[in-house]
Design an enzyme around this catalytic site. Structure first.
Site, mmCIF file in Angstrom:
data_model
loop_
_atom_site.group_PDB
_atom_site.id
_atom_site.type_symbol
_atom_site.label_atom_id
_atom_site.label_comp_id
_atom_site.label_asym_id
_atom_site.label_seq_id
_atom_site.Cartn_x
_atom_site.Cartn_y
_atom_site.Cartn_z
ATOM 1 N N LEU A 69 3.341 6.388 -2.183
ATOM 2 C CA LEU A 69 4.489 7.217 -2.510
ATOM 3 C C LEU A 69 4.569 7.490 -4.003
ATOM 4 C CD1 LEU A 69 5.145 6.569 0.464
ATOM 5 C CD2 LEU A 69 7.552 6.671 -0.164
ATOM 6 N N VAL A 125 0.839 -1.204 0.000
ATOM 7 C CA VAL A 125 0.000 0.000 0.000
ATOM 8 C C VAL A 125 0.867 1.245 0.000
ATOM 9 C CG1 VAL A 125 -1.754 1.286 1.265
ATOM 10 C CG2 VAL A 125 -1.914 -1.197 1.118
ATOM 11 N N CYS A 126 1.922 1.246 0.804
ATOM 12 C CA CYS A 126 2.817 2.400 0.888
ATOM 13 C C CYS A 126 3.481 2.682 -0.452
ATOM 14 C CB CYS A 126 3.900 2.164 1.932
ATOM 15 S SG CYS A 126 3.276 1.754 3.558
ATOM 16 N N THR A 127 3.837 1.628 -1.161
ATOM 17 C CA THR A 127 4.480 1.798 -2.463
ATOM 18 C C THR A 127 3.561 2.564 -3.411
ATOM 19 O OG1 THR A 127 5.794 -0.206 -2.160
ATOM 20 C CG2 THR A 127 5.473 0.557 -4.421
#
Length: 211
Positions: A49, A44-46
């Site tokens: 960002l 999810v973070c990928t």
């Protein structure tokens, strides 16, 4: 430490993927978006960002600088950035803080033990040029953020700071706005809002978005 709306955003000095960051100095006279991630190399973070990198033009138009954080070291961030650039078809163009000592995480209350005692939750802070915290949103680790909403809130904050208005539910840039109830002088209202207004109720007065 608990941070509330209107508090001065805590200053800090911390390593990042772009070198050492002295936060207030780095922010300068800009608005800021500081947001945390549970860890590097998480799916999810990928995506988040990558979205942030792609929105640089939108942030620049609004005078906003973005900065991310996770508790992993700079070396890990560097490898992760290569993955983000590759998988999200973009180029990461903002710093990622390397908060291995949890200094910033603790300053901003980003570690919630009942969710996870070692990883930061998915918190986001909007900070104005006076270094005041204007918005706090915290998501669970499983839910990606809506960056359209982040931009919408920045638009609302910047508009309402400039004019005596508030923005209604689901407002988007260009929609009608609400004249604040504290503004009652007819001459001042006419001067501030030459397009006029519609009084749905005495306390609910809608007017076209001021320029």
């Amino acid at each position: 430490m608990t941070i509330r709306l209107g508090d001065i955003a805590p200053d800090f000095e911390q390593a990042s993927s772009a070198g050492t960051i002295r936060f207030h100095e780095w922010l300068g006279s800009n608005w800021g978006v500081l947001f945390s991630h549970p860890a590097d190399f998480t799916p999810v973070c990928t995506t988040e960002l990558g979205l942030t990198a792609k929105l640089k033009g939108e942030f620049d138009k609004r005078g906003v600088k973005a900065i991310a954080l996770s508790v992993d070291p700079v070396e890990s961030h560097t490898r992760w950035i290569a993955d983000i650039n590759d998988t999200q078809n973009t180029t990461v163009n903002f710093p990622i803080l390397a908060d291995g000592d949890r200094k910033v995480s603790e300053l901003y209350d980003m570690i919630h033990p009942n969710a996870n005692a070692t990883l930061t939750v998915r918190s986001l802070f909007i900070i104005d040029p006076a270094k005041k915290v204007r918005l706090i949103i915290t998501y669970p680790a499983s839910t990606g953020r809506n960056f359209d909403e982040v931009l919408r809130v920045i638009d609302s904050l910047q508009l309402t700071d400039k004019h005596s208005v508030a923005t209604p539910g689901n407002w988007k840039h260009g929609d009608d706005v609400v004249i604040v109830p504290s503004l009652q002088d007819p001459e001042e209202i006419a001067r501030r809002f030459p397009a006029g207004y519609k009084a749905v109720r005495p306390y609910l007065r809608l007017t076209p978005q001021p320029k």
